[in-house]
Design an enzyme around this catalytic site. Structure first.
Site, PDB file in Angstrom:
ATOM      1  N   TYR A 101      -1.674  -5.121   3.701  1.00  0.00           N
ATOM      2  CA  TYR A 101      -1.255  -3.756   3.376  1.00  0.00           C
ATOM      3  C   TYR A 101      -2.487  -2.881   3.157  1.00  0.00           C
ATOM      4  CZ  TYR A 101       3.096  -6.167   2.195  1.00  0.00           C
ATOM      5  OH  TYR A 101       4.234  -6.941   2.240  1.00  0.00           O
ATOM      6  N   ARG A 109       7.086   4.740   3.539  1.00  0.00           N
ATOM      7  CA  ARG A 109       7.806   3.474   3.609  1.00  0.00           C
ATOM      8  C   ARG A 109       6.804   2.325   3.643  1.00  0.00           C
ATOM      9  NH1 ARG A 109      13.219   1.719   4.964  1.00  0.00           N
ATOM     10  NH2 ARG A 109      13.759   3.849   4.425  1.00  0.00           N
ATOM     11  N   LEU A 110       7.025   1.395   2.745  1.00  0.00           N
ATOM     12  CA  LEU A 110       6.221   0.182   2.699  1.00  0.00           C
ATOM     13  C   LEU A 110       6.148  -0.433   4.094  1.00  0.00           C
ATOM     14  CD1 LEU A 110       4.900  -2.073   0.912  1.00  0.00           C
ATOM     15  CD2 LEU A 110       7.187  -3.091   0.789  1.00  0.00           C
ATOM     16  N   HIS A 111       4.964  -0.855   4.518  1.00  0.00           N
ATOM     17  CA  HIS A 111       4.835  -1.527   5.807  1.00  0.00           C
ATOM     18  C   HIS A 111       3.670  -2.511   5.772  1.00  0.00           C
ATOM     19  CE1 HIS A 111       2.448   2.192   6.061  1.00  0.00           C
ATOM     20  NE2 HIS A 111       1.660   1.561   6.920  1.00  0.00           N
ATOM     21  N   LEU A 112       3.911  -3.641   6.404  1.00  0.00           N
ATOM     22  CA  LEU A 112       2.950  -4.736   6.452  1.00  0.00           C
ATOM     23  C   LEU A 112       2.321  -4.770   7.846  1.00  0.00           C
ATOM     24  CD1 LEU A 112       1.705  -7.340   5.272  1.00  0.00           C
ATOM     25  CD2 LEU A 112       3.789  -8.547   5.988  1.00  0.00           C
TER      26      LEU A 112
END
Length: 196
Positions: A101, A109-112
């Protein structure tokens, strides 16, 4: 800068919606052309501006703004995201990947990130792009999952933005190129060595 997209409404006419560029991921997860995988928890897309030959984003369906909004109850979700990312990397077994991350993500928005370590892409343009993946600004997914499990939260450091300002340095050797063109030329030597 705002992006304008058009969507048909109930009576068949088209309505324009304005989105800030940082909301691009929210549009991408709805676009069937962007998706490469999906399950009941996550959507996987190809990064629209990849910084390497292979660059994927694992995005939760749950609306979590960023890594700093993750709570203890998200442990299973983050572990699932990590497992999905590892499976993506296994699909390209002849490439090395890093999974993690950004400490200060620019997109909502959370993103990996699941990104191959060749960093061979025309979209890799500047020092900030490079340092966002090759310094402690990039938080390894396994470390994040372990910290959340052990401590119930993810510790935030204050100096993350300073990592983006550090001098360019090759991630494979001690070479410190003077600029991005020199770094990209140098990276090609590592790619050639890996083919031998």
């Amino acid at each position: 800068m705002k992006r304008v997209t058009t969507t048909p409404n109930m009576n068949g006419s088209v309505t324009a919606k304005r989105y800030h560029w940082s909301a691009g991921l929210l549009q991408a997860i709805e676009d069937p052309e962007c998706k490469i995988r999906e399950d009941n928890k996550v959507v996987v897309i190809k990064d629209k501006y990849p910084k390497a030959q292979f660059h994927y984003l694992v995005i939760p369906k749950e609306n979590i703004h960023s890594i700093w909004h993750v709570k203890k109850e998200h442990q299973d979700l983050l572990t699932h995201m990590h497992d999905v990312a590892c499976n993506l990397a296994k699909d390209q077994a002849d490439h090395e990947f890093i999974i993690g991350y950004h400490a200060q993500p620019s997109m909502q928005r959370l993103h990996l990130h699941v990104i191959s370590m060749d960093f061979n892409s025309p979209c890799l343009k500047n020092k900030y792009h490079w340092n966002s993946f090759t310094t402690p600004f990039f938080l390894p997914s396994s470390d994040v999952c372990r910290q959340l499990s052990d401590e119930g939260k993810i510790k935030k450091a204050l100096q993350y933005s300073e990592y983006l300002e550090t001098k360019l340095k090759c991630h494979k050797c001690s070479m410190q190129p003077k600029n991005m063109p020199a770094l990209k030329k140098h990276l090609l030597t590592h790619i050639e060595k890996s083919k031998q």
